[in-house]
Scaffold this motif. Structure first.
Motif, PDB file in Angstrom:
ATOM      1  N   PRO A  42       0.815  -1.221   0.000  1.00  0.00           N
ATOM      2  CA  PRO A  42       0.000   0.000   0.000  1.00  0.00           C
ATOM      3  C   PRO A  42       0.853   1.278   0.000  1.00  0.00           C
ATOM      4  O   PRO A  42       0.530   2.247  -0.693  1.00  0.00           O
ATOM      5  CB  PRO A  42      -0.819  -0.102   1.290  1.00  0.00           C
ATOM      6  N   VAL A  43       1.949   1.263   0.737  1.00  0.00           N
ATOM      7  CA  VAL A  43       2.827   2.435   0.799  1.00  0.00           C
ATOM      8  C   VAL A  43       3.525   2.638  -0.543  1.00  0.00           C
ATOM      9  O   VAL A  43       3.629   3.767  -1.039  1.00  0.00           O
ATOM     10  CB  VAL A  43       3.854   2.288   1.941  1.00  0.00           C
ATOM     11  N   LEU A  44       3.989   1.545  -1.146  1.00  0.00           N
ATOM     12  CA  LEU A  44       4.646   1.635  -2.455  1.00  0.00           C
ATOM     13  C   LEU A  44       3.680   2.144  -3.522  1.00  0.00           C
ATOM     14  O   LEU A  44       4.038   3.008  -4.331  1.00  0.00           O
ATOM     15  CB  LEU A  44       5.187   0.261  -2.872  1.00  0.00           C
ATOM     16  N   GLU A  45       2.478   1.614  -3.530  1.00  0.00           N
ATOM     17  CA  GLU A  45       1.503   2.024  -4.539  1.00  0.00           C
ATOM     18  C   GLU A  45       1.087   3.479  -4.356  1.00  0.00           C
ATOM     19  O   GLU A  45       0.909   4.204  -5.338  1.00  0.00           O
ATOM     20  CB  GLU A  45       0.302   1.080  -4.525  1.00  0.00           C
ATOM     21  N   LEU A  46       0.984   3.930  -3.117  1.00  0.00           N
ATOM     22  CA  LEU A  46       0.654   5.329  -2.856  1.00  0.00           C
ATOM     23  C   LEU A  46       1.768   6.247  -3.359  1.00  0.00           C
ATOM     24  O   LEU A  46       1.499   7.252  -4.018  1.00  0.00           O
ATOM     25  CB  LEU A  46       0.414   5.553  -1.366  1.00  0.00           C
ATOM     26  N   GLU A  47       3.003   5.890  -3.089  1.00  0.00           N
ATOM     27  CA  GLU A  47       4.138   6.706  -3.542  1.00  0.00           C
ATOM     28  C   GLU A  47       4.219   6.719  -5.068  1.00  0.00           C
ATOM     29  O   GLU A  47       4.450   7.770  -5.676  1.00  0.00           O
ATOM     30  CB  GLU A  47       5.446   6.171  -2.943  1.00  0.00           C
ATOM     31  N   ALA A  48       4.016   5.565  -5.703  1.00  0.00           N
ATOM     32  CA  ALA A  48       4.043   5.507  -7.166  1.00  0.00           C
ATOM     33  C   ALA A  48       2.916   6.360  -7.754  1.00  0.00           C
ATOM     34  O   ALA A  48       3.115   7.066  -8.750  1.00  0.00           O
ATOM     35  CB  ALA A  48       3.917   4.057  -7.640  1.00  0.00           C
ATOM     36  N   SER A  49       1.758   6.324  -7.129  1.00  0.00           N
ATOM     37  CA  SER A  49       0.621   7.121  -7.588  1.00  0.00           C
ATOM     38  C   SER A  49       0.916   8.617  -7.475  1.00  0.00           C
ATOM     39  O   SER A  49       0.622   9.391  -8.388  1.00  0.00           O
ATOM     40  CB  SER A  49      -0.616   6.763  -6.768  1.00  0.00           C
ATOM     41  N   LYS A  50       1.509   9.026  -6.360  1.00  0.00           N
ATOM     42  CA  LYS A  50       1.872  10.440  -6.178  1.00  0.00           C
ATOM     43  C   LYS A  50       2.850  10.887  -7.263  1.00  0.00           C
ATOM     44  O   LYS A  50       2.707  11.971  -7.828  1.00  0.00           O
ATOM     45  CB  LYS A  50       2.516  10.658  -4.810  1.00  0.00           C
ATOM     46  N   ARG A  51       3.838  10.047  -7.535  1.00  0.00           N
ATOM     47  CA  ARG A  51       4.846  10.419  -8.536  1.00  0.00           C
ATOM     48  C   ARG A  51       4.244  10.478  -9.940  1.00  0.00           C
ATOM     49  O   ARG A  51       4.621  11.341 -10.732  1.00  0.00           O
ATOM     50  CB  ARG A  51       6.016   9.436  -8.488  1.00  0.00           C
ATOM     51  N   ARG A  52       3.326   9.569 -10.252  1.00  0.00           N
ATOM     52  CA  ARG A  52       2.651   9.625 -11.557  1.00  0.00           C
ATOM     53  C   ARG A  52       1.858  10.914 -11.681  1.00  0.00           C
ATOM     54  O   ARG A  52       1.847  11.553 -12.728  1.00  0.00           O
ATOM     55  CB  ARG A  52       1.724   8.422 -11.744  1.00  0.00           C
ATOM     56  N   GLN A  53       1.182  11.319 -10.607  1.00  0.00           N
ATOM     57  CA  GLN A  53       0.391  12.548 -10.618  1.00  0.00           C
ATOM     58  C   GLN A  53       1.277  13.769 -10.829  1.00  0.00           C
ATOM     59  O   GLN A  53       0.939  14.661 -11.606  1.00  0.00           O
ATOM     60  CB  GLN A  53      -0.405  12.683  -9.310  1.00  0.00           C
ATOM     61  N   VAL A  54       2.411  13.812 -10.157  1.00  0.00           N
ATOM     62  CA  VAL A  54       3.351  14.924 -10.317  1.00  0.00           C
ATOM     63  C   VAL A  54       3.858  14.972 -11.750  1.00  0.00           C
ATOM     64  O   VAL A  54       3.935  16.042 -12.364  1.00  0.00           O
ATOM     65  CB  VAL A  54       4.519  14.803  -9.312  1.00  0.00           C
ATOM     66  N   ALA A  55       4.202  13.816 -12.314  1.00  0.00           N
ATOM     67  CA  ALA A  55       4.691  13.762 -13.691  1.00  0.00           C
ATOM     68  C   ALA A  55       3.605  14.194 -14.670  1.00  0.00           C
ATOM     69  O   ALA A  55       3.882  14.919 -15.636  1.00  0.00           O
ATOM     70  CB  ALA A  55       5.173  12.357 -14.025  1.00  0.00           C
ATOM     71  N   LEU A  56       2.376  13.779 -14.418  1.00  0.00           N
ATOM     72  CA  LEU A  56       1.263  14.160 -15.280  1.00  0.00           C
ATOM     73  C   LEU A  56       1.022  15.662 -15.232  1.00  0.00           C
ATOM     74  O   LEU A  56       0.823  16.308 -16.269  1.00  0.00           O
ATOM     75  CB  LEU A  56      -0.006  13.415 -14.864  1.00  0.00           C
ATOM     76  N   GLU A  57       1.065  16.244 -14.045  1.00  0.00           N
ATOM     77  CA  GLU A  57       0.879  17.690 -13.911  1.00  0.00           C
ATOM     78  C   GLU A  57       1.997  18.460 -14.602  1.00  0.00           C
ATOM     79  O   GLU A  57       1.751  19.481 -15.251  1.00  0.00           O
ATOM     80  CB  GLU A  57       0.790  18.075 -12.437  1.00  0.00           C
ATOM     81  N   ALA A  58       3.233  17.973 -14.493  1.00  0.00           N
ATOM     82  CA  ALA A  58       4.356  18.630 -15.153  1.00  0.00           C
ATOM     83  C   ALA A  58       4.201  18.560 -16.671  1.00  0.00           C
ATOM     84  O   ALA A  58       4.458  19.541 -17.380  1.00  0.00           O
ATOM     85  CB  ALA A  58       5.674  17.984 -14.726  1.00  0.00           C
ATOM     86  N   ALA A  59       3.781  17.414 -17.177  1.00  0.00           N
ATOM     87  CA  ALA A  59       3.585  17.269 -18.621  1.00  0.00           C
ATOM     88  C   ALA A  59       2.453  18.166 -19.107  1.00  0.00           C
ATOM     89  O   ALA A  59       2.550  18.767 -20.186  1.00  0.00           O
ATOM     90  CB  ALA A  59       3.283  15.808 -18.968  1.00  0.00           C
ATOM     91  N   THR A  60       1.398  18.286 -18.323  1.00  0.00           N
ATOM     92  CA  THR A  60       0.275  19.144 -18.692  1.00  0.00           C
ATOM     93  C   THR A  60       0.712  20.604 -18.747  1.00  0.00           C
ATOM     94  O   THR A  60       0.360  21.327 -19.686  1.00  0.00           O
ATOM     95  CB  THR A  60      -0.881  18.978 -17.683  1.00  0.00           C
TER      96      THR A  60
END
Length: 81
Positions: A42-60
């Motif tokens: 759960p901790v790993l998946e939460l961290e991966a999700s946060k990083r995907r969101q940050v990357a998506l926002e940066a790309a946007t």
């Protein structure tokens, strides 16, 4: 420092590798490995999700800046042949 405490300090590749290993052990590991994987997944998946969101926002933001720059750029006239 426990593994869970170190997760935010991992680089992206280390996080992906650890997540893949934890998912694999959750399925085919020994009972002890499965318990350990269930604890960190759960901790790993939460961290991966946060990083995907940050990357998506940066790309946007980057796409938006590129589009704005194109709108502001003067049109280049086509050369006559």
């Amino acid at each position: 420092m426990t593994l869970i405490e170190r997760i935010p300090l991992l680089n992206d590749q280390e996080l992906v590798t650890l997540l893949a290993n934890a998912r694999r052990l959750d399925i085919v590991g020994t009972p002890a490995q499965r318990r350990g994987a269930a604890e960190v997944l759960p901790v790993l998946e939460l961290e991966a999700s946060k990083r995907r969101q940050v990357a998506l926002e940066a790309a946007t933001k980057k796409r938006g800046a590129t589009a704005a720059a194109r709108r502001k750029a003067p049109a280049v006239p086509a050369e006559a042949a």
